[in-house]
Enzyme design. Structure first.
Site, PDB file in Angstrom:
ATOM      1  N   ARG A 144       0.829  -1.216   0.000  1.00  8.41           N
ATOM      2  CA  ARG A 144       0.000   0.000   0.000  1.00  8.41           C
ATOM      3  C   ARG A 144       0.863   1.266   0.000  1.00  8.41           C
ATOM      4  O   ARG A 144       0.441   2.286  -0.540  1.00  8.41           O
ATOM      5  CB  ARG A 144      -0.949   0.001   1.192  1.00  8.41           C
ATOM      6  CG  ARG A 144      -2.123  -0.940   0.945  1.00  8.41           C
ATOM      7  CD  ARG A 144      -3.106  -0.885   2.085  1.00  8.41           C
ATOM      8  NE  ARG A 144      -4.356  -1.497   1.688  1.00  8.41           N
ATOM      9  CZ  ARG A 144      -5.091  -2.269   2.488  1.00  8.41           C
ATOM     10  NH1 ARG A 144      -4.690  -2.513   3.717  1.00  8.41           N
ATOM     11  NH2 ARG A 144      -6.221  -2.784   2.066  1.00  8.41           N
ATOM     12  N   LYS A 175     -16.163 -13.918   5.219  1.00 14.90           N
ATOM     13  CA  LYS A 175     -17.503 -13.376   5.509  1.00 14.90           C
ATOM     14  C   LYS A 175     -18.437 -13.413   4.313  1.00 14.90           C
ATOM     15  O   LYS A 175     -18.307 -12.640   3.388  1.00 14.90           O
ATOM     16  CB  LYS A 175     -17.369 -11.940   6.009  1.00 14.90           C
ATOM     17  CG  LYS A 175     -16.814 -11.877   7.411  1.00 14.90           C
ATOM     18  CD  LYS A 175     -16.332 -10.499   7.760  1.00 14.90           C
ATOM     19  CE  LYS A 175     -14.839 -10.424   7.925  1.00 14.90           C
ATOM     20  NZ  LYS A 175     -14.066  -9.755   6.938  1.00 14.90           N
ATOM     21  N   GLY A 218      -6.572  -5.447  -0.425  1.00 16.95           N
ATOM     22  CA  GLY A 218      -5.242  -5.424   0.176  1.00 16.95           C
ATOM     23  C   GLY A 218      -4.891  -6.757   0.806  1.00 16.95           C
ATOM     24  O   GLY A 218      -3.739  -7.197   0.737  1.00 16.95           O
ATOM     25  N   GLY A 229     -12.882  -3.924   0.149  1.00 22.43           N
ATOM     26  CA  GLY A 229     -14.271  -3.493   0.346  1.00 22.43           C
ATOM     27  C   GLY A 229     -14.698  -2.516  -0.739  1.00 22.43           C
ATOM     28  O   GLY A 229     -15.787  -2.621  -1.303  1.00 22.43           O
TER      29      GLY A 229
HETATM   30  P1  AMP Z   1     -11.986 -11.836   4.166  1.00 18.46           P
HETATM   31  O1  AMP Z   1     -11.469 -10.711   5.023  1.00 18.46           O
HETATM   32  O2  AMP Z   1     -13.453 -12.038   4.252  1.00 18.46           O
HETATM   33  O3  AMP Z   1     -11.472 -11.751   2.733  1.00 18.46           O
HETATM   34  O4  AMP Z   1     -11.341 -13.143   4.779  1.00 18.46           O
HETATM   35  C1  AMP Z   1      -9.971 -13.433   4.755  1.00 18.46           C
HETATM   36  C2  AMP Z   1      -9.706 -14.536   5.756  1.00 18.46           C
HETATM   37  O5  AMP Z   1     -10.495 -15.667   5.447  1.00 18.46           O
HETATM   38  C3  AMP Z   1      -8.266 -15.034   5.776  1.00 18.46           C
HETATM   39  O6  AMP Z   1      -7.640 -14.588   6.948  1.00 18.46           O
HETATM   40  C4  AMP Z   1      -8.412 -16.564   5.757  1.00 18.46           C
HETATM   41  O7  AMP Z   1      -7.614 -17.206   6.727  1.00 18.46           O
HETATM   42  C5  AMP Z   1      -9.879 -16.761   6.078  1.00 18.46           C
HETATM   43  N1  AMP Z   1     -10.397 -18.031   5.557  1.00 18.46           N
HETATM   44  C6  AMP Z   1     -10.327 -18.491   4.302  1.00 18.46           C
HETATM   45  N2  AMP Z   1     -10.872 -19.725   4.230  1.00 18.46           N
HETATM   46  C7  AMP Z   1     -11.292 -20.034   5.474  1.00 18.46           C
HETATM   47  C8  AMP Z   1     -11.934 -21.187   6.048  1.00 18.46           C
HETATM   48  N3  AMP Z   1     -12.235 -22.247   5.303  1.00 18.46           N
HETATM   49  N4  AMP Z   1     -12.227 -21.148   7.367  1.00 18.46           N
HETATM   50  C9  AMP Z   1     -11.906 -20.073   8.115  1.00 18.46           C
HETATM   51  N5  AMP Z   1     -11.307 -18.959   7.636  1.00 18.46           N
HETATM   52  C10 AMP Z   1     -11.006 -18.950   6.333  1.00 18.46           C
END
Ligand code: AMP
Length: 405
Positions: A37, A202, A360, A384
């Site tokens: 960044r 999420k 990011g 986002g």
């Molecule tokens: P996000 O901020 O929604 O893009 O989520 C990113 C995070 O999702 C990363 O830190 C990953 O470790 C987590 N992640 C990806 N796959 C899984 C999973 N199967 N179970 C739990 N966390 C996950």
């Protein structure tokens, strides 16, 4: 789109220009682990140096919630920014106090200062319009013009993003202009086949974008923690994997809608199931319909897509002309669960077309796995923000600069 650009500000020589960057880098024990960044912010700052402006850089770091928290100081960022610019960066130990006033008053043409974390001040993210306005007025009093270049925050109505732009002659920096040019290509005329890959943890954050993208894409690949809500929506058992039960009906609606539109939603057919959340967990690969059929039973956790699914995702990606990817396929931070993300990233580097990595954190993930920025068509600095853009939402930090969806 008629975004005001830096040229519209006229000659900046000798003028104080406040630049909102997104220098929210990941840190471990005070050490920057990925400076992507900061690098992404250099083009605009260098352009302002060349224009002989007196540059006041502002940014947030983390979520300190309106109070000083030493672990979120921008001190290490000031040092790295100075190294990358090849010039001294003066660091003010506050945002609108004595240190900011003296530091910015002492700037000469072409000098650069960085103020302390904006979010140490409650006015930055306040819900109250008046409180944000008051903070923005204090920031505005330091400068003669405003350049907005923090793409990662343009979807936020925050003092340094929105109110500040109304108080000074304002324009977008080159990072924002470049990001929009690419995202426009994804929404206006993506070359087909167009594939979107979504992962991360999420589902609820990403459902809006699914609704908006379904009529536009050819394939939607779902991995990460969010895939389990999709499997559960089809009646499958997912053990102790991430699950957002309140989203099951919405997800069922999307699966039906995709069928109706002839869009392929590709879900993993095999999963890496672990005994617990940890790098030393026992783990096995199981078909997606047998996640609980392991020694760990209903306490098994799906932490990555399996090798067959990763290969299938890679095949769809390689055949695409446009790919947008947001969110890791598994818990890539833990080595045993990084393979799915690595395979998908590798496929993105091989396509003959436009590949965009949004966010990011996704960008940091691909770098952590050993890939380089130049292997992708575009790496967006805003996760986002890029998702909300693709959702067709109006982004306050862009509209205030003259841009309209
Ligand atoms: P996000 O901020 O929604 O893009 O989520 C990113 C995070 O999702 C990363 O830190 C990953 O470790 C987590 N992640 C990806 N796959 C899984 C999973 N199967 N179970 C739990 N966390 C996950």
């Amino acid at each position: 789109m008629s975004l005001r650009t830096i040229d519209s500000l006229g000659s900046l020589s000798g003028r104080k220009v406040i630049v909102r960057c997104d220098l929210n880098v990941p840190l471990k024990n005070g050490v920057i682990t990925d400076d992507g960044r900061i690098r992404a912010s250099l083009a605009t700052i260098n352009a302002l140096v060349a224009a002989e402006a007196r540059i006041i850089v502002i940014s947030h770091l983390g979520r300190p919630d309106g109070a000083v928290e030493e672990k979120y100081t921008l001190g290490p960022v000031a040092e790295r920014l100075g190294e990358l610019l090849g010039k001294d960066v003066r660091f003010a130990s506050d945002t609108v106090g004595d240190s900011a006033t003296t530091t910015t008053a002492a700037l000469r043409d072409g000098d650069v200062a960085l103020l302390e974390n904006l979010r140490f001040n409650p006015g930055e993210t306040a819900k109250s319009d008046q409180q944000r306005q008051a903070f923005a007025e204090q920031l505005a009093s330091l400068a003669d013009a405003f350049v907005s270049d923090g793409f990662g925050v343009v979807h936020r109505k925050q003092a340094s993003v929105f109110e500040l732009a109304k108080l000074l002659p304002s324009a977008a920096g080159t990072l924002i202009a470049d990001e929009l040019a690419v995202l426009d290509r994804l929404t206006e005329s993506p070359s087909k086949p167009y594939t979107v890959v979504l992962g991360g943890s999420k589902v609820s954050d990403k459902l809006g974008v699914i609704a908006h993208l379904l009529p536009r894409v050819d394939s939607l690949l779902i991995g990460g923690g969010m895939l389990f809500t999709f499997l559960a929506a089809q009646g499958l058992k997912v053990g102790a994997s991430l699950l957002e039960e309140d989203q099951l009906d919405v997800v069922r609606g999307y699966l039906d809608e995709a069928k109706r539109l002839g869009v392929e939603i590709v879900l993993p057919t095999d999963i890496v199931v672990a005994s617990k959340f940890g790098a030393d967990a026992e783990h096995v690969v199981r078909p997606a319909d047998s996640i609980e059929d392991t020694p760990f039973g209903s306490s098994g956790l799906g932490l990555d897509i399996g090798p067959d699914s990763a290969a299938r995702f890679a095949e769809v990606i390689r055949k695409s002309s446009t790919v947008f990817w947001n969110g890791p396929m598994g818990v890539f931070e833990l080595a045993p669960f990084a393979a799915g993300t690595r395979t998908v990233a590798a496929a993105l580097t091989e396509i003959d077309g436009l590949s965009v990595v949004g966010g990011g954190d996704s960008a940091a993930a691909v770098r952590a796995l050993g890939f380089h920025d130049h292997q992708f068509g575009h790496i967006s600095t805003g996760g986002g923000a890029s998702l909300e853009f693709l959702e067709g939402k109006s982004l306050p930090g862009l509209e205030i600069l003259g841009w309209h969806a």
